[in-house]
Design a protein around this motif. Structure first.
Motif, mmCIF file in Angstrom:
data_model
loop_
_atom_site.group_PDB
_atom_site.id
_atom_site.type_symbol
_atom_site.label_atom_id
_atom_site.label_comp_id
_atom_site.label_asym_id
_atom_site.label_seq_id
_atom_site.Cartn_x
_atom_site.Cartn_y
_atom_site.Cartn_z
ATOM 1 N N GLY A 196 16.072 -2.466 7.627
ATOM 2 C CA GLY A 196 15.220 -1.279 7.587
ATOM 3 C C GLY A 196 13.750 -1.606 7.399
ATOM 4 N N SER A 197 13.132 -0.886 6.458
ATOM 5 C CA SER A 197 11.674 -0.997 6.302
ATOM 6 C C SER A 197 11.241 -2.399 5.866
ATOM 7 C CB SER A 197 11.163 0.058 5.320
ATOM 8 O OG SER A 197 11.672 -0.192 4.041
ATOM 9 N N MET A 198 12.097 -3.087 5.095
ATOM 10 C CA MET A 198 11.693 -4.434 4.660
ATOM 11 C C MET A 198 11.687 -5.411 5.841
ATOM 12 S SD MET A 198 13.528 -7.221 2.286
ATOM 13 C CE MET A 198 12.588 -7.551 0.827
ATOM 14 N N ILE B 239 16.381 -8.033 -4.470
ATOM 15 C CA ILE B 239 14.985 -7.601 -4.626
ATOM 16 C C ILE B 239 14.988 -6.098 -4.890
ATOM 17 C CG2 ILE B 239 12.790 -7.289 -3.411
ATOM 18 C CD1 ILE B 239 13.266 -9.957 -2.053
ATOM 19 N N ILE B 240 14.257 -5.730 -5.931
ATOM 20 C CA ILE B 240 14.183 -4.309 -6.295
ATOM 21 C C ILE B 240 12.790 -3.809 -5.963
ATOM 22 C CG2 ILE B 240 14.318 -2.660 -8.212
ATOM 23 C CD1 ILE B 240 16.335 -4.471 -9.519
ATOM 24 N N GLU B 241 12.724 -2.648 -5.328
ATOM 25 C CA GLU B 241 11.412 -2.050 -5.072
ATOM 26 C C GLU B 241 11.467 -0.572 -5.384
ATOM 27 O OE1 GLU B 241 11.247 -3.321 -0.938
ATOM 28 O OE2 GLU B 241 11.571 -1.262 -0.284
ATOM 29 N N PHE B 242 10.290 0.018 -5.545
ATOM 30 C CA PHE B 242 10.207 1.416 -5.947
ATOM 31 C C PHE B 242 9.380 2.202 -4.941
ATOM 32 C CE2 PHE B 242 10.414 -1.253 -9.745
ATOM 33 C CZ PHE B 242 11.522 -0.722 -10.385
ATOM 34 N N SER B 243 9.899 3.385 -4.587
ATOM 35 C CA SER B 243 9.093 4.316 -3.796
ATOM 36 C C SER B 243 8.833 5.539 -4.653
ATOM 37 C CB SER B 243 9.840 4.780 -2.552
ATOM 38 O OG SER B 243 10.084 3.709 -1.708
ATOM 39 N N TYR B 244 7.655 6.116 -4.483
ATOM 40 C CA TYR B 244 7.326 7.344 -5.198
ATOM 41 C C TYR B 244 7.938 8.508 -4.431
ATOM 42 C CZ TYR B 244 4.532 11.083 -7.247
ATOM 43 O OH TYR B 244 4.135 12.236 -7.860
ATOM 44 N N LYS B 245 8.768 9.305 -5.140
ATOM 45 C CA LYS B 245 9.482 10.403 -4.478
ATOM 46 C C LYS B 245 8.529 11.550 -4.170
ATOM 47 C CE LYS B 245 13.335 12.299 -6.092
ATOM 48 N NZ LYS B 245 14.192 12.627 -4.959
ATOM 49 N N ASP C 251 7.442 9.273 0.796
ATOM 50 C CA ASP C 251 7.997 8.354 -0.220
ATOM 51 C C ASP C 251 7.359 6.957 -0.148
ATOM 52 O OD1 ASP C 251 9.724 10.440 -0.837
ATOM 53 O OD2 ASP C 251 11.416 9.598 0.267
ATOM 54 N N PRO C 252 6.069 6.859 -0.455
ATOM 55 C CA PRO C 252 5.413 5.546 -0.308
ATOM 56 C C PRO C 252 5.909 4.496 -1.312
ATOM 57 C CG PRO C 252 3.957 7.091 -1.427
ATOM 58 C CD PRO C 252 5.161 7.883 -0.985
ATOM 59 N N LEU C 253 5.971 3.274 -0.834
ATOM 60 C CA LEU C 253 6.301 2.132 -1.699
ATOM 61 C C LEU C 253 5.196 2.007 -2.747
ATOM 62 C CD1 LEU C 253 8.363 -0.280 -1.621
ATOM 63 C CD2 LEU C 253 6.623 -1.537 -0.364
ATOM 64 N N VAL C 254 5.582 1.834 -4.015
ATOM 65 C CA VAL C 254 4.554 1.708 -5.057
ATOM 66 C C VAL C 254 4.825 0.485 -5.938
ATOM 67 C CG1 VAL C 254 3.815 4.134 -5.206
ATOM 68 C CG2 VAL C 254 5.827 3.389 -6.502
ATOM 69 N N PRO C 255 3.768 -0.216 -6.343
ATOM 70 C CA PRO C 255 3.962 -1.331 -7.276
ATOM 71 C C PRO C 255 4.188 -0.809 -8.698
ATOM 72 C CG PRO C 255 1.645 -1.152 -6.667
ATOM 73 C CD PRO C 255 2.368 -0.063 -5.935
ATOM 74 N N GLU C 256 4.744 -1.679 -9.543
ATOM 75 C CA GLU C 256 5.033 -1.274 -10.926
ATOM 76 C C GLU C 256 3.778 -0.773 -11.633
ATOM 77 O OE1 GLU C 256 7.215 -3.937 -13.371
ATOM 78 O OE2 GLU C 256 8.832 -4.177 -11.911
#
Ligand code: UDP
Length: 253
Positions: free
Chosen positions: A99-101, A117-123, A129-134
């Motif tokens: 997918g996106s990765m 690998i864990i990543e976070f998107s802002y809902k 739903d952009p990917l966001v850093p910690e």
């Protein structure tokens, strides 16, 4: 369905007021969306399958000590859940690139990753739903560093559980998305796995053939989505394969 007060309607589910304080009823619709709801369809039987599959995974997690919002399934399309405050993040865990990765890094889909690998998107649907850093998560107060550490630990346990369960039925867990909720018990706050775990939010590939058994079937027009989800349910033994196409209500226990 009883006349319950509707509290929220999302793309694939509806939340109703529950029978007791602190509970909600989660209703699984047949609606499917992809590409931030640009592609939409109603897929007969999907809600029934996801209700059963999510019940199966959440029950398993509860039993190995990973807390979830799930209490019990009520009927073919509804389950009783604990009311939680959803953290506005999509927590994505990846074992193989897809997918996106795969797109972002130019990796071939299916490339094994050096570690999960864990990543976070802002809902936020309007933002896609952009990917966001910690750092964003902490700076904007969506979750604290302690929450994030706990979320990562939870997500890795869910990953190990889901990977193992899927491997047992000849399916590779490529990646998945979970959502996390907060439950308050007096002053004490607990993080639990919420929302749903189903082929809508996982990438599942047959280990031998590589056949996709998840929502990519819909996203990429690869065939019949209900058949793919039914195959997952059948392998896990959670549902007789003929129920979703029933024309009349069918009692399942
Ligand atoms: N996912 C999801 N909801 C979303 C975005 C992603 O359930 O809004 C799931 C998706 O099904 C896949 C994993 O999260 O299992 C990783 O998705 P990815 O970032 O590759 O995005 P996609 O290619 O689905 O747009």
């Amino acid at each position: 369905m009883a006349r319950r007060k509707k509290l929220y309607e999302g793309k694939a589910k509806i939340l109703y007021e529950g029978p007791e304080p602190g509970t909600l009823v989660q209703y699984f619709k047949d609606d499917a969306t992809a590409f931030n709801a640009e592609k939409k369809a109603t897929i007969e039987g999907k809600g029934v399958l996801n209700n059963r599959l999510s019940e199966f995974f959440m029950n398993g997690l509860n039993q190995i000590g990973v807390p979830t919002h799930f209490i019990k399934r009520i009927n073919m399309r509804e389950q009783l859940i604990k009311s939680v405050e959803i953290i506005p993040l999509e927590v994505i865990v990846r074992n193989f690139a897809a997918g996106s990765m795969a797109k972002r890094l130019g990796l071939e889909e299916g490339t094994p990753l050096p570690r999960p690998i864990i990543e976070f998107s802002y809902k936020d649907d309007a933002l896609g739903d952009p990917l966001v850093p910690e750092e964003y998560i902490i700076a904007f107060g969506w979750a604290s560093q302690q929450d994030l550490d706990d979320i990562v630990a939870l997500a890795l346990r869910v990953n190990d559980y889901m990977s193992g369960v899927m491997y047992g039925v000849g399916i590779k867990l490529v990646d998945f998305k979970i959502e996390i909720g907060r439950i308050w018990e007096g002053d004490f706050m607990r993080l639990v796995v919420a929302d749903e775990i189903s082929p809508d939010s996982c990438r599942l590939w047959d280990i031998k053939t590589g056949q996709k058994l998840d929502k990519d079937v819909f996203r990429r027009d690869l065939g019949n989505l209900t058949d793919a989800y039914t195959e997952v349910a059948r392998r896990l033994g959670v549902m007789p394969s003929n129920v979703t196409h029933a024309t009349k209500p069918t009692l399942i226990n």
